[in-house]
Design an enzyme around this catalytic site. Structure first.
Site, mmCIF file in Angstrom:
data_model
loop_
_atom_site.group_PDB
_atom_site.id
_atom_site.type_symbol
_atom_site.label_atom_id
_atom_site.label_comp_id
_atom_site.label_asym_id
_atom_site.label_seq_id
_atom_site.Cartn_x
_atom_site.Cartn_y
_atom_site.Cartn_z
ATOM 1 C CB CYS A 1 -9.209 -47.878 -42.843
ATOM 2 S SG CYS A 1 -8.961 -46.732 -41.460
ATOM 3 C CG HIS B 1 -5.839 -48.286 -44.848
ATOM 4 N ND1 HIS B 1 -6.033 -46.931 -44.993
ATOM 5 C CD2 HIS B 1 -5.785 -48.523 -43.501
ATOM 6 C CE1 HIS B 1 -6.095 -46.369 -43.804
ATOM 7 N NE2 HIS B 1 -5.943 -47.308 -42.885
ATOM 8 C CG ASN C 1 -4.787 -44.133 -41.206
ATOM 9 O OD1 ASN C 1 -5.714 -44.008 -41.996
ATOM 10 N ND2 ASN C 1 -4.704 -45.157 -40.369
#
Length: 331
Positions: free
Chosen positions: A117, A254, A284
């Site tokens: 990520c 993020h 996500n």
């Protein structure tokens, strides 16, 4: 201008998400959960899910096509392609090579970068450093993941979180209007056991891993890592750039979880209303989450030329990386 400024500028951006929507109501029919519980704990309402025959390279290609359609940028003179992903179509060849083949870019290096990520900020830092070193003049950076393909949809703690998407930017040499003002990155491999996917090995040191090739995450430990490490990294970025938080127009972390972003903002002293995220309707999306949030901000009229952006990725590894970027797409 900070002495750390590099002679590289982001000159174009594009993004793509799959058509299929996985809503909170859909998840209610799959696992023991409900819309209110998901929204309260994550801020998420929907995710986009790649089709069965749609993979990371396909999403990457569509994001690049979107970028080319919106900006006057050529692909023929790209000298390097970096795809930040932990879900490539194949172990090899890389997703970057599949992108190169699709567009027929004649003389370019191509490789995938896996910082999960934090991948997009790692890749942006790598591209800007390559250009500053004089190694390349034009680098195509893509953040893309199809996390749905490695998600265990019987695990209600993780299946509510993840979606698929891609974002692409072009980074070019520009001695007059550099984008990159400061960077900070780091890792803590001792936390690798907290978020992982097994591969050739099913252990980390003496720790036996489960998951059978699906993503496994200890949400509590990832939360602790993020809300401690990211504020410290932001402090380092401010010191390196000789800037104050008030100089930052937009914070783009993020998009892991809205509660994590709220906590980071509170601990860092960044007003939450200055944050941009893509998680509400995309979930996500790992390496794609920051470019998706940035592009949403542009399309919604929030991000303008001249704005100062603070990008910060964090994820499996454990890895983290932040950048201060001056946004300027003027040709």
């Amino acid at each position: 201008m900070p002495t750390s400024a590099l002679n590289a500028r982001i000159t174009a951006i594009g993004s793509y998400v799959p058509k299929q929507i996985l809503s909170n109501q859909d998840l209610e029919a799959m696992v023991e959960t409900n819309d209110e519980w998901i929204v309260q704990r994550t801020g998420m309402r929907e995710r986009r899910i790649a089709a069965a025959d749609e993979y990371t390279s396909h999403l990457s290609i569509r994001a690049v096509e979107d970028m080319v359609a919106r900006y006057s940028t050529s692909l023929d003179d790209v000298e390097l392609i970096i795809v930040a992903t932990h879900t490539p179509d194949l172990a090899f060849p890389s997703a970057a090579c599949l992108v190169q083949a699709h567009f027929g870019i004649p003389a370019t290096g191509a490789y995938d970068l896996n910082a999960t990520c934090a991948g997009f900020t790692y890749a942006l830092h790598t591209a800007s450093a390559m250009i500053a070193a004089g190694v390349h003049r034009k680098v195509l950076v893509i953040g893309a993941d199809t996390v749905s393909k490695i998600t265990d949809y019987t695990d209600r703690s993780t299946c509510i979180l993840f979606g698929d998407g891609a974002g692409a930017v072009m980074v070019e040499r520009d001695d007059e209007r550099p984008s990159f003002l400061a960077h900070h990155q780091g890792s803590d491999g001792t936390g690798g056991k907290h978020v992982y996917r097994t591969g050739l090995a099913a252990t980390i040191g003496d720790v036996e891993l489960g998951g059978n090739g699906k993503l496994v995450q200890n949400g509590r430990e990832v939360y602790k890592f993020a809300v401690t490490t990211v504020p410290q990294g932001i402090e380092q970025l401010m010191a390196k750039s000789d800037m104050r938080l008030s100089d930052v127009d937009w914070f783009i972390p993020h998009s892991a979880n809205l509660r994590i972003i709220e906590s980071i903002c509170e601990k860092s002293g960044i007003p939450f209303e200055k944050s941009l995220y893509s998680l509400v309707y995309y979930g996500n999306t790992s390496a794609a989450s920051i470019p998706l949030a940035l592009d949403l901000g542009i399309q919604e009229g929030k991000v303008h030329d001249g704005d100062t952006l603070l990008l910060y990725g964090f994820g499996g590894g454990l890895t983290h990386a932040g950048l201060i970027v001056r946004w300027d797409l003027r040709q």
